[in-house]
Write an enzyme that holds these catalytic residues in place. Sequence first.
Site, PDB file in Angstrom:
ATOM      1  N   ASP A  27      -4.390   5.803  -1.947  1.00 37.46           N
ATOM      2  CA  ASP A  27      -4.254   6.231  -0.548  1.00 37.46           C
ATOM      3  C   ASP A  27      -4.264   7.757  -0.428  1.00 37.46           C
ATOM      4  O   ASP A  27      -3.297   8.389  -0.003  1.00 37.46           O
ATOM      5  CB  ASP A  27      -3.019   5.607   0.125  1.00 37.46           C
ATOM      6  CG  ASP A  27      -3.287   4.178   0.583  1.00 37.46           C
ATOM      7  OD1 ASP A  27      -4.309   3.594   0.154  1.00 37.46           O
ATOM      8  OD2 ASP A  27      -2.481   3.640   1.369  1.00 37.46           O
TER       9      ASP A  27
ATOM     10  N   HIS B 255      -6.730   2.179   1.065  1.00 38.43           N
ATOM     11  CA  HIS B 255      -7.543   3.056   1.926  1.00 38.43           C
ATOM     12  C   HIS B 255      -8.775   3.610   1.207  1.00 38.43           C
ATOM     13  O   HIS B 255      -9.618   4.236   1.852  1.00 38.43           O
ATOM     14  CB  HIS B 255      -6.691   4.181   2.508  1.00 38.43           C
ATOM     15  CG  HIS B 255      -5.838   3.712   3.645  1.00 38.43           C
ATOM     16  ND1 HIS B 255      -6.153   3.940   4.967  1.00 38.43           N
ATOM     17  CD2 HIS B 255      -4.693   2.984   3.649  1.00 38.43           C
ATOM     18  CE1 HIS B 255      -5.229   3.384   5.741  1.00 38.43           C
ATOM     19  NE2 HIS B 255      -4.337   2.799   4.964  1.00 38.43           N
TER      20      HIS B 255
ATOM     21  N   HIS C 121      -2.352  10.480   1.744  1.00 35.35           N
ATOM     22  CA  HIS C 121      -2.954  10.322   3.077  1.00 35.35           C
ATOM     23  C   HIS C 121      -3.387  11.623   3.751  1.00 35.35           C
ATOM     24  O   HIS C 121      -3.004  11.911   4.884  1.00 35.35           O
ATOM     25  CB  HIS C 121      -1.990   9.572   3.994  1.00 35.35           C
ATOM     26  CG  HIS C 121      -2.073   8.082   3.833  1.00 35.35           C
ATOM     27  ND1 HIS C 121      -3.256   7.381   3.975  1.00 35.35           N
ATOM     28  CD2 HIS C 121      -1.128   7.168   3.517  1.00 35.35           C
ATOM     29  CE1 HIS C 121      -3.024   6.093   3.757  1.00 35.35           C
ATOM     30  NE2 HIS C 121      -1.745   5.933   3.463  1.00 35.35           N
TER      31      HIS C 121
ATOM     32  N   HIS D  38       2.337   2.337  -1.136  1.00 33.40           N
ATOM     33  CA  HIS D  38       1.867   1.451  -0.057  1.00 33.40           C
ATOM     34  C   HIS D  38       2.808   1.311   1.139  1.00 33.40           C
ATOM     35  O   HIS D  38       2.392   0.822   2.177  1.00 33.40           O
ATOM     36  CB  HIS D  38       1.562   0.075  -0.672  1.00 33.40           C
ATOM     37  CG  HIS D  38       0.738  -0.861   0.176  1.00 33.40           C
ATOM     38  ND1 HIS D  38      -0.346  -0.449   0.927  1.00 33.40           N
ATOM     39  CD2 HIS D  38       0.832  -2.207   0.365  1.00 33.40           C
ATOM     40  CE1 HIS D  38      -0.882  -1.509   1.535  1.00 33.40           C
ATOM     41  NE2 HIS D  38      -0.179  -2.583   1.213  1.00 33.40           N
TER      42      HIS D  38
ATOM     43  N   HIS E 104      -1.164   0.070  -6.631  1.00 36.20           N
ATOM     44  CA  HIS E 104      -0.899   0.597  -5.292  1.00 36.20           C
ATOM     45  C   HIS E 104      -0.003  -0.320  -4.473  1.00 36.20           C
ATOM     46  O   HIS E 104       0.987   0.107  -3.885  1.00 36.20           O
ATOM     47  CB  HIS E 104      -2.202   0.851  -4.529  1.00 36.20           C
ATOM     48  CG  HIS E 104      -1.949   1.361  -3.140  1.00 36.20           C
ATOM     49  ND1 HIS E 104      -1.494   2.640  -2.913  1.00 36.20           N
ATOM     50  CD2 HIS E 104      -2.027   0.759  -1.922  1.00 36.20           C
ATOM     51  CE1 HIS E 104      -1.315   2.801  -1.604  1.00 36.20           C
ATOM     52  NE2 HIS E 104      -1.628   1.674  -0.987  1.00 36.20           N
TER      53      HIS E 104
END
EC number: 3.1.3.16
Length: 333
Positions: free
Chosen positions: A91, A124, A65, A247, A172
């Site tokens: 992500d 994402h 992230h 996740h 994920h």
Amino acid sequence: MDVEKLNLDNIISRLLEVRGSKPGKNVQLTESEIKGLCQKSREIFLSQPILLELEAPLKICGDVHGQYYDLLRLFEYGGFPPESNYLFLGDYVDRGKQSLETICLLLAYKIKYPENFFLLRGNHECASINRIYGFYDECKRRYNIKLWKTFTDCFNCLPVAAIIDEKIFCCHGGLSPDLQSMEQIRRIMRPTDVPDQGLLCDLLWSDPDKDVTGWGENDRGVSFTFGPEVVAKFLHKHDLDLICRAHQVVEDGYEFFAKRQLVTLFSAPNYCGEFDNAGSMMTVDETLMCSFQILKPADKKKYPYGAGGVGSNRPVTPPRNAPAAQPKKGAKK
């Protein structure tokens, strides 16, 4: 830029130059370099299966992230490629301050070491999600919207699952009530967006829940939750030993479920500057023994990672049934 003229080593060394700098320092690649990374990696993703078949030893990482300096810490711990083989579970963008550096380094390593470095798609890596949670804004602020669209074309070609030595299933999110045979995953055609229901959606969105028998509703409003016996049945049916997924924020960076038949990995410590969680990376050795390397949450005064930056006013995806990883007092949920 002609993709063949992509100066990969130079790009990687510039991205790594900020090691040891105060976290937050940006690396501004040129727009044509980033476009080249997207186009070349997209070709490689499409040349490899959507369901990867990988061999140990390798290191597996969960959500990053946009926490670029934490990604660099992961590589410092595990060894920079090609010292170790890697599988990332998705992500890469959104929430953190440096999604661009994060995804560019990962794509550059994918191009440089295509058979030793693997990236799966997270929820994402989807235009409708990263339009909202930070990546679009970062692309627009630092470059332009067209570049964001170039990333979308790349993300639409990412593989969605991996099996390590026929024994460890990686994705994920999690399992799907539609998943009866691995062939169904292999049949998913790319490029593709992530639909709002069905197999591909579930692989990227579903969550385990110890309090559910069978399949349940998901608080995220997308996909399902699944109970321990769903995990046991799936492993037995496909002759697998373990499900490895990401996740969800977990306090220690990793968390087992269903008598250690499933593990959740999360690799962004101090997630968004709002959680006190550790990050972790799972090492799978040649005998398929799994061990964990932990990235402790960094000292806030020294490393002001996510606090108050991009995403500070965005809701954090709530961890399910994880009271230990609740935000610190005063932090926004």
